[in-house]
Design a protein around this motif. Sequence first.
Motif, PDB file in Angstrom:
ATOM      1  N   GLU A 185       0.866  -1.183   0.000  1.00 24.21           N
ATOM      2  CA  GLU A 185       0.000   0.000   0.000  1.00 24.21           C
ATOM      3  C   GLU A 185       0.897   1.225   0.000  1.00 24.21           C
ATOM      4  N   GLU A 186       0.308   2.386  -0.144  1.00 23.59           N
ATOM      5  CA  GLU A 186       1.067   3.633  -0.166  1.00 23.59           C
ATOM      6  C   GLU A 186       1.839   3.790   1.146  1.00 23.59           C
ATOM      7  N   ARG A 187       3.156   3.954   1.035  1.00 24.07           N
ATOM      8  CA  ARG A 187       3.999   4.131   2.223  1.00 24.07           C
ATOM      9  C   ARG A 187       4.311   5.596   2.483  1.00 24.07           C
ATOM     10  N   LEU A 188       4.338   6.398   1.449  1.00 25.90           N
ATOM     11  CA  LEU A 188       4.675   7.817   1.615  1.00 25.90           C
ATOM     12  C   LEU A 188       3.404   8.632   1.799  1.00 25.90           C
ATOM     13  N   ASP A 189       2.714   8.356   2.915  1.00 27.82           N
ATOM     14  CA  ASP A 189       1.433   9.007   3.154  1.00 27.82           C
ATOM     15  C   ASP A 189       1.518  10.168   4.140  1.00 27.82           C
ATOM     16  N   SER A 190       2.697  10.412   4.689  1.00 26.08           N
ATOM     17  CA  SER A 190       2.915  11.568   5.558  1.00 26.08           C
ATOM     18  C   SER A 190       4.416  11.861   5.587  1.00 26.08           C
ATOM     19  N   ALA A 191       4.766  12.961   6.226  1.00 22.36           N
ATOM     20  CA  ALA A 191       6.172  13.381   6.249  1.00 22.36           C
ATOM     21  C   ALA A 191       7.060  12.402   7.019  1.00 22.36           C
ATOM     22  N   GLU A 192       6.541  11.787   8.071  1.00 21.00           N
ATOM     23  CA  GLU A 192       7.368  10.888   8.884  1.00 21.00           C
ATOM     24  C   GLU A 192       7.889   9.686   8.088  1.00 21.00           C
ATOM     25  N   PRO A 193       7.033   8.947   7.367  1.00 18.29           N
ATOM     26  CA  PRO A 193       7.602   7.846   6.574  1.00 18.29           C
ATOM     27  C   PRO A 193       8.490   8.332   5.424  1.00 18.29           C
ATOM     28  N   LEU A 194       8.218   9.503   4.883  1.00 20.38           N
ATOM     29  CA  LEU A 194       9.105  10.036   3.839  1.00 20.38           C
ATOM     30  C   LEU A 194      10.484  10.290   4.428  1.00 20.38           C
ATOM     31  N   ARG A 195      10.538  10.898   5.615  1.00 22.30           N
ATOM     32  CA  ARG A 195      11.833  11.128   6.271  1.00 22.30           C
ATOM     33  C   ARG A 195      12.544   9.798   6.521  1.00 22.30           C
ATOM     34  N   ALA A 196      11.790   8.791   6.974  1.00 20.28           N
ATOM     35  CA  ALA A 196      12.379   7.468   7.231  1.00 20.28           C
ATOM     36  C   ALA A 196      12.923   6.870   5.939  1.00 20.28           C
ATOM     37  N   TRP A 197      12.190   7.056   4.821  1.00 19.24           N
ATOM     38  CA  TRP A 197      12.663   6.530   3.546  1.00 19.24           C
ATOM     39  C   TRP A 197      13.931   7.260   3.094  1.00 19.24           C
ATOM     40  N   ILE A 198      13.942   8.573   3.197  1.00 17.04           N
ATOM     41  CA  ILE A 198      15.105   9.358   2.770  1.00 17.04           C
ATOM     42  C   ILE A 198      16.351   8.918   3.531  1.00 17.04           C
ATOM     43  N   THR A 199      16.226   8.731   4.829  1.00 21.72           N
ATOM     44  CA  THR A 199      17.367   8.292   5.638  1.00 21.72           C
ATOM     45  C   THR A 199      17.712   6.835   5.352  1.00 21.72           C
ATOM     46  N   GLY A 200      16.702   5.963   5.318  1.00 16.47           N
ATOM     47  CA  GLY A 200      16.935   4.538   5.093  1.00 16.47           C
ATOM     48  C   GLY A 200      17.543   4.237   3.741  1.00 16.47           C
ATOM     49  N   SER A 201      17.225   5.045   2.749  1.00 12.56           N
ATOM     50  CA  SER A 201      17.758   4.831   1.404  1.00 12.56           C
ATOM     51  C   SER A 201      19.218   5.248   1.286  1.00 12.56           C
ATOM     52  N   GLY A 202      19.703   5.990   2.267  1.00 13.41           N
ATOM     53  CA  GLY A 202      21.080   6.465   2.217  1.00 13.41           C
ATOM     54  C   GLY A 202      21.247   7.792   1.500  1.00 13.41           C
ATOM     55  N   LEU A 203      20.144   8.433   1.142  1.00 12.27           N
ATOM     56  CA  LEU A 203      20.257   9.749   0.502  1.00 12.27           C
ATOM     57  C   LEU A 203      20.913  10.759   1.430  1.00 12.27           C
ATOM     58  N   VAL A 204      20.667  10.602   2.727  1.00  8.63           N
ATOM     59  CA  VAL A 204      21.278  11.471   3.735  1.00  8.63           C
ATOM     60  C   VAL A 204      21.855  10.597   4.835  1.00  8.63           C
ATOM     61  N   PRO A 205      22.884  11.075   5.512  1.00  9.01           N
ATOM     62  CA  PRO A 205      23.423  10.312   6.640  1.00  9.01           C
ATOM     63  C   PRO A 205      22.397  10.229   7.775  1.00  9.01           C
ATOM     64  N   SER A 206      22.475   9.173   8.543  1.00 11.22           N
ATOM     65  CA  SER A 206      21.603   9.014   9.704  1.00 11.22           C
ATOM     66  C   SER A 206      21.748  10.225  10.619  1.00 11.22           C
ATOM     67  N   GLY A 207      20.644  10.704  11.136  1.00 14.00           N
ATOM     68  CA  GLY A 207      20.663  11.855  12.031  1.00 14.00           C
ATOM     69  C   GLY A 207      20.561  13.190  11.324  1.00 14.00           C
ATOM     70  N   THR A 208      20.531  13.204  10.002  1.00 18.67           N
ATOM     71  CA  THR A 208      20.405  14.465   9.261  1.00 18.67           C
ATOM     72  C   THR A 208      19.025  15.063   9.533  1.00 18.67           C
ATOM     73  N   PRO A 209      18.967  16.318   9.964  1.00 14.52           N
ATOM     74  CA  PRO A 209      17.662  16.934  10.217  1.00 14.52           C
ATOM     75  C   PRO A 209      16.869  17.081   8.909  1.00 14.52           C
ATOM     76  N   LEU A 210      15.634  16.620   8.950  1.00 15.14           N
ATOM     77  CA  LEU A 210      14.749  16.731   7.785  1.00 15.14           C
ATOM     78  C   LEU A 210      13.442  17.414   8.193  1.00 15.14           C
ATOM     79  N   ALA A 211      13.551  18.373   9.088  1.00 15.74           N
ATOM     80  CA  ALA A 211      12.371  19.051   9.619  1.00 15.74           C
ATOM     81  C   ALA A 211      11.566  19.768   8.536  1.00 15.74           C
ATOM     82  N   SER A 212      12.206  20.183   7.460  1.00  7.84           N
ATOM     83  CA  SER A 212      11.477  20.911   6.418  1.00  7.84           C
ATOM     84  C   SER A 212      10.700  19.990   5.480  1.00  7.84           C
ATOM     85  N   ALA A 213      10.862  18.666   5.631  1.00  8.17           N
ATOM     86  CA  ALA A 213      10.095  17.725   4.796  1.00  8.17           C
ATOM     87  C   ALA A 213       8.626  17.833   5.169  1.00  8.17           C
TER      88      ALA A 213
END
Length: 197
Positions: free
Chosen positions: A30-58
């Motif tokens: 099902e749709e996983r990118l349904d809010s900012a929190e899972p999008l932030r988790a995906w961005i970090t989990g995918s390695g696009l950003v290092p762990s701990g990178t602030p993504l508050a503006s997402a």
Amino acid sequence: MALGTATAPYELRFDSGRICLDLLATTHPEERLDSAEPLRAWITGSGLVPSGTPLASADSSWIVGFRELRGHIGQLVRQEPSRDARPFAVALARVNELARAAPPVPLAVWDAGGSLVRALCSPPTCAALLAAVARDTVELLTDPAARASIRQCEGDNCPIVYLDTSRGRRRRWCSSEVCGNRERVARHRRRAALARA
């Protein structure tokens, strides 16, 4: 968060072999990118950003951008390249446009333990992260060996697309533990039903 496995609470997967294909996998089951929190988790989990990178503006605008790019990636990897196919041409033009932005700038910095770790020069923007995924898509599409390794999972109702890097290029499922196990269980049930009949 371990790469290559489903992770709680969003069951995100990072086992397709490419970041762009991992983004594509966020629609299943099902749709996983349904809010900012899972999008932030995906961005970090995918390695696009290092762990701990602030993504508050997402925010919701980031979700729209990533979902749009995901749709274009689906068009491009599920079809044979064709200059004459309008959907392919539109998707390719948009991915090329997104790839023009500068991706996040990485730095090597010392951590508290005295090791060099990756950090970003500044907080990433949505455009920079979309550019990184779009560039990964461009690399995939223009690498003949990688493109030839793109496979659609043979699991029942599984739309996952992955790179088959197995020896002999005979991998059938996006995940042996998920779709492969389902197939083995179904095969066992069919044999058991035939034996009873």
